[in-house]
Every structure is written in structure tokens, then in C-alpha cells.
Design an enzyme around this catalytic site. Structure first.
Site, PDB file in Angstrom:
ATOM      1  N   CYS B 149     -48.434 -11.606 -53.020  1.00  0.00           N
ATOM      2  CA  CYS B 149     -47.620 -11.152 -51.896  1.00  0.00           C
ATOM      3  C   CYS B 149     -46.179 -11.675 -51.958  1.00  0.00           C
ATOM      4  O   CYS B 149     -45.235 -10.977 -51.592  1.00  0.00           O
ATOM      5  CB  CYS B 149     -48.266 -11.562 -50.579  1.00  0.00           C
ATOM      6  SG  CYS B 149     -48.781 -13.271 -50.499  1.00  0.00           S
ATOM      7  N   HIS B 241     -43.378 -12.703 -45.090  1.00  0.00           N
ATOM      8  CA  HIS B 241     -42.835 -13.739 -45.974  1.00  0.00           C
ATOM      9  C   HIS B 241     -41.322 -13.543 -46.065  1.00  0.00           C
ATOM     10  O   HIS B 241     -40.850 -12.466 -46.426  1.00  0.00           O
ATOM     11  CB  HIS B 241     -43.428 -13.610 -47.373  1.00  0.00           C
ATOM     12  CG  HIS B 241     -44.845 -14.076 -47.490  1.00  0.00           C
ATOM     13  ND1 HIS B 241     -45.564 -14.626 -46.454  1.00  0.00           N
ATOM     14  CD2 HIS B 241     -45.700 -14.090 -48.568  1.00  0.00           C
ATOM     15  CE1 HIS B 241     -46.775 -14.953 -46.874  1.00  0.00           C
ATOM     16  NE2 HIS B 241     -46.889 -14.631 -48.141  1.00  0.00           N
TER      17      HIS B 241
END
Lengths: 342, 342, 342, 342
Positions: B149, B241
Site C-alpha cells: 500500500c 497513507h
């Protein structure tokens, strides 16, 4: 020995409260004057300020009457300044001219040529520039400053690396909300969020360290010669700035050599009451330092370093309103005493 | 056209739930099989899994019976794998051997030579290596993977910068807790805290991008030739993120040239249902992107970029369990359909 | 049918933004006017307001020019008011006098005798008091209000319990920070903390429900006859007020009878576009409702109830700036259309 | 005087660490034995436990070897138990039988007839039941317990209200995550959220106070005669349980009478080292107590009370793992010394 009379300028704000906390039972200083804006002047401190620290406000301080930020109203040998930058610009010189020592946490004069920008563990010899300052400005008192809170956390661990020949630094910060003052960051802005911008912060981080780590040649400070590129971010943490560093060095030391240099770092300031036993603490656990667990090391005055690895990369972290603000100014003031300037 | 039968391996966990969310009303795929560990197999999905997404779990899926992670029990043309890495190692090849297409979010096979590691906007042509894979392994089905990710969020904006000659990358991440799975990060570890370490994450970030941005020469993938140095940190954010990047490039483009290259980036995948209108969104506000405000752009599939400034430095941010996990695998699967592999 | 022209008063604030979100693609209303303080008037909305919602601001609205909060500048058949209480006191009557319908989320007129305080699912018949209001005040337009956000969440589930003879209510709230507006709660006040006080909130919770659940006798509203004791607290949650209720009832129903009454509750407002399919959702899981998982049910317009147990105790939760503010006013406005008042 | 030898059972967990913190420099007790599960036994404490408190773990304790939870391996006059309830059921009697005093923080024996459930400030006279316990069970040692963390916070302020004739209590809690142990609450469950359920907590809160505030008649404890209805909720706070109370009393005291009774409350335990100067602190600010600001009052042993208002309603708050757990057991042990039982 009689204690030195100390005042706080901007006593009601977040850093002002940390100044009071650090001075309330200080062995060398006696808190004699609390100064704040007109709105607060004339009130008891208890009424002028909402105390927001986890430690308790002593009753005798709570009962002190707040005065105006004016040398004629402030009875002190040294004043600690937590003023807004715009106010500090005119007020701090007025105190210095009136014969006061000024230990400022404000950014206004940090980068001015004849003003020392101090981290006692890094550049206590820069204090000698005060002679230059007084001569040039005709002040009876004088003005010292400490760096921005984010600067301090990574400049301290850079100090023992200077011998390897620092060439460039990349720094990414994860900063606590207390750095912006009590009303600085709305909860709606930061709960469960990251704000990848802090106004003016990167510029400070990219210019202050070279002055601090520079060389005083008797007349002026010659900046250290390396580049810094910073990226500053706010995260949902109350206190404690965490910073990821990359340091490129001429001598290309190994992580173990870097670690040893940090372990060996001994600034020799054990005789200063606010100086922590270790200015730099090296953590060997893989997931440290962390703000919640490590920010109070050395009573909030130590910088913790960890994850020293190839790159050279490492993490450093310290308490932004203690080591990075009020505690920094108080340590500077203790250095003044030690050097006979107070 | 009849829909393609799709199964989810590891259907009860955090990424498994995101797979179900992305597939529950997909125009091309029909969710026919939910597979999970023995503990869950035989139960209705409603009983096997505690649904923890903000969207609602449709009743018909809640009533499906969970089966074992076994090709004989899973009725599907393609399986989406959210298995733990250790399980995936043996299970994913078994599905591929049994004739299934496997779109895996797991790390086990990402760096294996004959397995494509895909971001459709970056390297759809790597899919051709499936021929090599099938020949070599004698599989009827095949195996594709998507990156970690954290890798995805910064590799996507690197793609349009390849033309400037990327030489080195520094990356500091501020990662959401959902990346570690539902039980991954205890609240006592992260409330008001930063954890400056995520096991194995930096290694993935430092090796996956060069494969993704590499060149497939008909036989093998030749990695792109630049270095990456990563520092990965966990912050108290649920999803999204945020990453601070420094990219050094041979051609030394200006921030405006970098911005324009990102604005111009058009991967030409508008015909894929999960593809966002814009893979890269450039934010011009000084304090963006932020996870809370920007992670759902493009239904969670866009990566938002901001603060492009000298260095070249910039911030990028995307939804880690959508763009960075389940959505990535689903987009890969759509690419398989488009390329006639399914 | 031509859409009804709608304006928003106080369009730049947190609730104002929710009004825009709810109206931007409304089937009955067309957003024709955005009004805000002098500081904003004359600017494009994009420049006047910092958009802080997770949904995107449509470009055509971003380009609208903000006008002053003045009936002569606002072109609208109905205005939605998110004004500060002090401003609303004089401004809302001016709009009503000028012929506008006013749907106010502000507290100023809620408890005024001839002003309906509406939750459409609870007391749509109170709208008839508008006749009294217009006659008495000589207004061409009229003024309606919706309750405080905390009131709404527990008054809705009280409605189906009225038949059991409510005698007294105890209510403890755990309220989201968005209820205080964008700058309302500093992060230093609430990160990892609880603030057990919200100014004026308990008083509103203890007086508004009796009016809402009261009886309109053709001339006046006779308050429902039960007592409420409230304790209101702020917690580190972005959106969603969670409330613990104790309800003492004359008929002493069992938890199962209470649950059934809530399940059976059908206010018959399916023809209103903003009305959720279920005004009350009963959750049977032991640990629900939770703000993160349940606040968006019914597009943020449902109140979720759970843990109905002896006492009678239960938990209720709803989205404070949607169900509890902008969505409440919009639902009121839809009721006005249905009743032919607009 | 020689110090009393003290052991900790369950020394590696969250409460176990608080026991070590409270005992590491205790004037009366000496930490001689750290016991934990088989997984830890035989290791140095430093390796067996990950230290997660903000205070530092002393080196000499870090170097102690962990032993099994077995009276033959534990060298101690008194053991402090932080065992899981299931383990405590068999282990605690074994230690009592072997001649040890057991001060347990576990729930297993709290409600057992011949076991004292102590808050020294409330019911120190219940200690006399130990004679009954020893006779009945033939133990050389004995077993004492302290209440659940949530119980303690509101039972302490109820004590001085007993004279007004308490009839019923409503209590809504907002509890910290540390109450569930280090792995107890995943961050994905609680970040920006409220969980309105804590298994078994309401039952404990509804039964323990009546025993604590009951009367020991020389043979048995006769429970106090009032009803409690509790609603327990988890919020994103690290330490500190905040509770909203409603107390109905026969004498119908005014808020000022209640406040005075709390101010006057003096349990007379100043000679116990862990006893705070004030067991109850009355806060007069409108928005206090708050967990972040008030939980460390009295070294974490005071309960702070505020917002005493008609109803009678008030807020109380205390540190759940100090006052509500480890500190409670240690205070009990100090009472044992004072009463000559140790």
C-alpha cells in the site's frame, strides 16, 4: 546566594505556562514578574490565564498580579520571552536597553547577525558575541535566543556528527499540536488526520542549524556549510516532535560509528540544573523513540534518537514545549549564569 | 454478457471486507465465493465476520456460507487474495494450477521474477509476462500481484517523472492504522503517539517501485535504475497513507514542470470501471492533500499530490485499503478482462 | 416543475457547508444564493470559504459570489439559516417579513411560542402554528426551526415511547467536536481527553423535547409533561453524537416492547427526498451503535438505537451536523413543500 | 525496620507494570519477586515484558528473573495479583493457603462473602472479616480485593453522601482504553469513535458499591440498600475514567451541601504512603475534571469531582490503572500493615 529575579513575557500562553512550570521551583531563579497583554494586566494570574498543564499551578504564583509587557513594570534581572514574533520585535530590545538579560523563545531575532542562537550543548561559545552585540547597540542588557522547536530536535544529534563532515540533510517532521499554541490547531483539522504543512517551519529548519553549528571567529558567526531540505507535518500528538533524518556525510560513517558518536556525546554541562543527565539518549529498541513514551526523558530535556541505520537515517524526538521552547530558554539562562553574564 | 465469477480468499479480515465492498455491485464480476480459515468455514458470512466498514454489508452477501481456502471448494474464475503471506505462499499457486486467475494483494510473490507486480496506470504491459509464467510453471491459471500500500502511493506519481530521469528517492511515510489489519495496532500503542517503525515496510518500498517502473523486454522485467531510501512511521489516522517525497532527477525539472507532468498524466484506462477519472489529482492549496479530506477522491482510487516544491519535494496521499489494497487488485482484474486474459 | 429557489445564510461555516452539501443536487430546491458576513460578501465562495467536508465542492457553487445576509441581496423563496444565535435574532425575522420561508438551525427562536420546533417524524402537525405566527406578526413569509443536535438524537427514539407514558428521562451525551463549529474545540483541549461541559447544551436538552413532543391544540403548543436531566460531554470524535438514555415510563414496558415500538415506528414521510428509509434503526449487536460505523446510515439522517435493556436504558446515536443540523432543516423544508406552504 | 517482601503476579501486563511502578521505591515494601506465565518464566524481566509506561523501568528490576506463578517459586510476604480472572480463581487461594497475604486487583473473589472488597477511605473496618475468612478456610495467609476501576471512581464520592440517605444512582462512564489491557482495544475500534459497551462492566458497577458501602456486623457484610443503574462506554482516552453521576437521596441535599460533604471528607489515612493528601478533590471550574489535566492529582490516587449541580448530578474522574487498579491494591496493602495484619 540570592536568587536572580526572573520575569516571563507572554506568561499566559502555552509556552508562558511552561516557563512558569520550569521556574516555579528553580534553584537559581526566582519568579518575580509575570507580564502579558493589556487584556490580562492588572488581574491575578489565576484569573488572567487558564492553566492547561498537567502539573499543578502553585497558589503563590496563581495569586501574582500580571503586569504589562513594559520594562518599567517588570521587576527582573532576566526576562524569558514567549511573545508573539511581531511584539517581540520592539519589546525585546526595549528590555535589553533597560538593562535586562533577555532569553527569547521567539523567532524575531534568531537569525540576526549579532544575536546568539543557542543550544548550550552545541554552541555555548557563541555567547561571546554578546560583547559585539552590546558594543554595537549600546545596550546595558543583552538578547539571546533559542531555536525553533523542530530545529532543536535534529540539530542536537547533528552536533556529534559534524566531525564526519555533514554534506546534506533531509528532514521529515511529525509535529505535535502544542507547537502551534493552545488555539493553534482546531480539533476538526487534526483528529484522525495529518496536515502536511506548517507555515514558515521548513524555512526555519533549513537556516537555523547552520548558524548554530557554525563557528564564532571572535567577531561574527560563520555558518556551517551543509544543505538542509525539510518537509514539516502536523500529526494528532499532544507533545513531542518526531523527526526522520537522512544525513549525508563526507566520511561515510557506518551506523555503528554514528551510534557511538552519539553515545559519546558529552557537552559537559552537568552543573546546569536544567541540563539532562544525557542530552542525547540512544534507544536500541526497533520501534523507538516514540513521543508518548520518551518525551519526558531527562525531565523533557533529552532528545531521544533511534533506528540509526544505513543512509545514514535515524529518528529523533523530543518534547517540543520543554526541550524545544521554555526549557531551551531556561537552559540558556543557566549558561549565562555559569559564564558570569548574569 | 454473463458476469465473471469471483471469489475472495481471506474474506473476513480488513482487506477481505474491502474486497467485498468493491465487488458487491461490480458491473463485470459477481461475488460467488467467500473463503476463509477453518474457524470460519461452514458459517454464514454474517456470523464468521464482524463487518467493520462504514458502508453496509448487503444481506445476500451476509447470508453466503464461507468455504475453506481450497480450489475444490471455491467456485470462481478469478480469486482475490487477502491471505496472510505465509498461507499465500502455497495456496495461491494451488489456485493458479487449478485454472484460476489469482489477483493477490499479498506480498509473497510480488518480487518473483515471472509474476507481474502491477499498477495498471504504470506498467500494464508487464501483464505479458503471464505467458512466460504459464509456460514455465505449467499453470492453466495464473498469478498477478499488486504492490504494498505504501509503495503504490508514491510509485504512481513517480511514473510521469520517469521522463526526467529519476536518480534517487527519499520517502518518509505517515501511515494509517488500517494498514496493519483490524487487530494490528493496539490503541494503547498509537493514541496520541507516533510509532517510527513498521516491520518490513521500508524494504518493500525500496524494492517494489523499480520492478513496477521497469521495462519488460519480452522475457523478463529489467528494473528501473534509481535508488530509494524509505523511513516508515505509523500515525493515529484510520485510513490514508501520507508520504513526503524527495525526488532527484537528472534533468532537474522545476516544480512547475513536475506539476505539469502530473497534470498531464493520462494512463488511458477510462474503460475500467474501478479506474478513477484522474489517477493523480494535483492539489494547489498549501496544506493538502490530507487523509481525512482527500482519501475518498475517485472513490478511494485517486492518489492526491500537493506541495510540489524545489528539491523536488512533494506530498502524496491515497487510501491504503482501497487504492493501496483491495481496489488495486480489482483494478488489476479489470485490466485482465480488458486484455482478454479473463 | 421548476425548482424552489434556496439560499443559505451563514454559508461559509461548518453547518453552512453541510447545507450546501445537502442542497447541491436536491430534486426540489435550487441553490441560488449564498450569504455570509461582510468579510466574505463580494468574494467567490471558493475564496470566501475553506471547504472542509470529505465530499467535493462542485465547481459551479465554488464560483458563486457570496452576498450579504440581507433580504435585498438574497434571491430565494426559502433560506436555510446557520447564523450565530445573536445575528439570527434580528436577521431571521427580517427575511420572514420580506416574504421568505426561513428554515433555521439556530437556537434563537426555537422556544418562542408561535414558532414551530420541528422534527418531521415527531410533530409535523405543529406546522399549523404558522397560521398563528403569520397573523400575529403580519409576516408574508414565516419562520420554522429545528432542535439542537443533541436533542434530536434522543427525541426521535422517545417519540414511539410516548404511548407508554414517559415520566422522566436521564441523558448522558458523548458529543462530537464538529458540533462546536470548525474553530470551536482546540485540539489541545480534546486530544485524548473528555470535556465534561458544553455551555447551554444541557438546558436545551431539558426543554426542547417537551415542546417537540407536545400537543398543538389549534392555538398553542402544550408541552409534554415529563422531566429531563441531562449531562453533556465532549469526546474526541469528529462527527456523531452518542447518547446514553434512561427512560422511566408509567406502563413499565419490557425492553422487548420498547424495541418493538421502535421497530414499528413509521412516520410516513417516504415521499420526502431527505427522509431516510428508516428514521430509527434498531441495532441488535451488543456494541452498537457507534459513531464511526453508524453515523452515515440513511445518508446521515437515521438515528441508530441499540442496547435496549432494563431500566429502560438504551444508546442512541446520529450524525450531528446532518441529522442534527443541516439535514434537519432541509427535511423541514421538504415538509413545507409537502404541506403546500412553499 | 526491614521492608516487607512483595511479589507481583502477572507482572508483565499493563496493571503488572503499574504495580512495579508503584512498588519500585516504596518505603515499606521491597519488590522481591516477579511472576508471570510460563512463556515469561525464566527470562529476565527486560526480555519478558515490553515496558510501556512513561516512567522509566529501573535497571535492577529489568534484570530480575521472572518466575512462575507458583507459591513455591515466589519469595514474598505479600503478593499483588494482576492475574486474569480465570487464573486467579485457583492461584490466589493457593498463595493464601501457603501463608501469603494476597492483595488482588482481579474480579474473581470480590463478591465472595468472606473476602473484603476494600477502598480504604470507605470501608477499612471490613478488614476484620479476614478473621472469619481464615477460620472458615483454614488459611495461614489471607485474601483481600479492590474493586473494579470504574466502581472506585464513583464509590469514593458516594461515601460522604451516605449520610444523606442514598436511594438510587445512575452512572454513565466514559472509560479509557488502558482499562482493557495493552491489546484490549484495537486502534481501528476506537480512533475517533465511541464503543457503548464494555463486557461485564455494568454488572460490576451495579453490585460492588453496595458491598463496599455496606456494614460489617462482626460476622458478615450487610450490603448498603440502594439501587444502581450503569451505562458503560469506551472513548479514545489513554488513562482516566470519567463518569457522570445522578444520585437521588432521601434528604434531598442541595448541591452546596453535597459539595461541602465532599470537601469535608477526611478518611484519616495520612499515615499511608500511597494515600493522597485529598482522596476527593472538588473542582469548581465549570469544565473540570478532565482526564488529561486531572488524572495525576495525588500521584494518580485522588478522585476529582466537579459540576455538582441539581439532580444531584456531578462528574467524577480518576486514573483507572493507578487509583483504579495497582494503586488501589497497594493502598490496601498499606492498610494491612497499619492494622498489623502484615
Amino acid at each position: 546566594m540570592a536568587k536572580i529575579k526572573a520575569g516571563v513575557l507572554g506568561a499566559t500562553g502555552a509556552v508562558g505556562q511552561r516557563f512558569i512550570e520550569g521556574l516555579k521551583s528553580h534553584p537559581w531563579f526566582e519568579l518575580t514578574s509575570l507580564a502579558a497583554s493589556e487584556r490580562s494586566a492588572g488581574k491575578k494570574y489565576r484569573e488572567a490565564a487558564k492553566w492547561r498543564l498537567e502539573s499543578e499551578l502553585p497558589d503563590d504564583i496563581a495569586e501574582m498580579t500580571v503586569v504589562n509587557v513594559d520594562p518599567r513594570e517588570v521587576d527582573a534581572d532576566i526576562v524569558f520571552s514567549a511573545l508573539p514574533a511581531a511584539d517581540a520585535m520592539s519589546v525585546e530590545p526595549a528590555f535589553a536597553a533597560a538593562g535586562c538579560a533577555v532569553a527569547s523563545n521567539t523567532s524575531s531575532y534568531r537569525m540576526v547577525e549579532d544575536v546568539p542562537l543557542l543550544i548550550p550543548e552545541c554552541n555555548h561559545e557563541h555567547l561571546d558575541i554578546i560583547k559585539v552585540q552590546r558594543e554595537k547597540r549600546g545596550w546595558e542588557g543583552f538578547l539571546t535566543t533559542n531555536p525553533n522547536c523542530t530545529t532543536i530536535m535534529f540539530t542536537l544529534p547533528l552536533k556529534p556528527l559534524m566531525k564526519f563532515g555533514i554534506e546534506s540533510v533531509h528532514m521529515a517532521s511529525m509535529q505535535a499540536v502544542s507547537g502551534a499554541g493552545y488555539e493553534g490547531v482546531p480539533s476538526m483539522a487534526i483528529l484522525g488526520n495529518v496536515i502536511p504543512y506548517i507555515g514558515g517551519e521548513e524555512e526555519k529548519c533549513e537556516t537555523e542549524p547552520q548558524k548554530i553549528l557554525g563557528h564564532f571567529d571572535g567577531e561574527r558567526i560563520i555558518n556551517a556549510n551543509f544543505s538542509i531540505s525539510a518537509s514539516c507535518h502536523r500529526v494528532p500528538v499532544m507533545d513531542g516532535h518526531t523527526e526522520a533524518l537522512w544525513v549525508k556525510m563526507r566520511d561515510n560513517p557506518t551506523p555503528e560509528e554514528v551510534r557511538q558518536a552519539m553515545l559519546d556525546f558529552d557537552p559537559g554541562l552537568d552543573d546546569l540544573p536544567t541540563s539532562p543527565k544525557k542530552a542525547l539518549i540512544v534507544k536500541d529498541e526497533p520501534d523507538r523513540p516514540q513521543p508518548r513514551l520518551d518525551r519526558m526523558r531527562g525531565n523533557g530535556m533529552s532528545v531521544s534518537v533511534g533506528r540509526i541505520r544505513s543512509g545514514i537515517r535515524f529518528i529523533c524526538m523530543g518534547h517540543n514545549t520543554v526541550r524545544g521552547a521554555a526549557g531551551a530558554s531556561i537552559l540558556n539562562a543557566e549558561l549565562l549564569v555559569k559564564k558570569g553574564l548574569l
